[in-house]
Design a protein around this motif. Sequence first.
Motif, PDB file in Angstrom:
ATOM      1  N   VAL A   1       2.517   3.520  -5.004  1.00 12.63           N
ATOM      2  CA  VAL A   1       1.419   3.908  -5.886  1.00 12.63           C
ATOM      3  C   VAL A   1       2.035   4.472  -7.169  1.00 12.63           C
TER       4      VAL A   1
ATOM      5  N   VAL B   1     -10.816   0.684  -9.201  1.00 11.05           N
ATOM      6  CA  VAL B   1     -10.886   0.507  -7.750  1.00 11.05           C
ATOM      7  C   VAL B   1     -11.697   1.658  -7.167  1.00 11.05           C
TER       8      VAL B   1
ATOM      9  N   ALA C   1      -5.892  -0.964 -10.437  1.00  7.49           N
ATOM     10  CA  ALA C   1      -4.842  -1.793  -9.840  1.00  7.49           C
ATOM     11  C   ALA C   1      -4.340  -2.795 -10.867  1.00  7.49           C
TER      12      ALA C   1
ATOM     13  N   PRO D   1       0.821  -1.214   0.000  1.00  3.04           N
ATOM     14  CA  PRO D   1       0.000   0.000   0.000  1.00  3.04           C
ATOM     15  C   PRO D   1       0.855   1.265   0.000  1.00  3.04           C
TER      16      PRO D   1
ATOM     17  N   TRP E   1      -8.693   5.476  -9.574  1.00  5.06           N
ATOM     18  CA  TRP E   1      -7.729   4.456  -9.162  1.00  5.06           C
ATOM     19  C   TRP E   1      -8.041   3.143  -9.849  1.00  5.06           C
TER      20      TRP E   1
ATOM     21  N   THR F   1      -1.123  -3.555  -7.166  1.00  2.30           N
ATOM     22  CA  THR F   1      -0.443  -2.265  -7.085  1.00  2.30           C
ATOM     23  C   THR F   1      -1.406  -1.182  -7.546  1.00  2.30           C
ATOM     24  N   ARG F   2      -1.624  -0.191  -6.684  1.00  3.89           N
ATOM     25  CA  ARG F   2      -2.558   0.873  -7.019  1.00  3.89           C
ATOM     26  C   ARG F   2      -1.940   1.797  -8.056  1.00  3.89           C
TER      27      ARG F   2
END
Length: 124
Positions: free
Chosen positions: A62, A85, A101, A59, A99, A106-107
């Motif tokens: 990004v 997301v 992923a 997290p 957003w 992985t954002r």
Amino acid sequence: MEVLKSRLLIRPRDAEASTAFYRDTLGLAVEREFPGGTVFFLGHGSLEVSGRGETGASPDLVLWLQVRDLAATLADLKAKGLEPVRDARREPWGLDEAWIADPDGTRIVLVEVPEGHPIRTDTR
């Protein structure tokens, strides 16, 4: 220190799935390929997908990718079966962000700099 080029390295759990995601789903241009990896062009930097990771996404990492038209980008990604997301919205700092992923989670923040925003330099 004089930096001549930069590259972010991602060690995916499934290199084939991640490479296909960045190449085919996101449509990133391939900068170069080598045995065991692919480097994608990211505007002023690069993204290398290589090796094998064990833990998956953090997290704390990004990816921030600026696009010209966020709505069109999201429509294209949804047509390819990718659900965001988080849908697009205007952030308090004035940028439009959504957003998504990658296969490891992985954002990736997709950003459009709206007209009139102080960091906008491209007037198209």
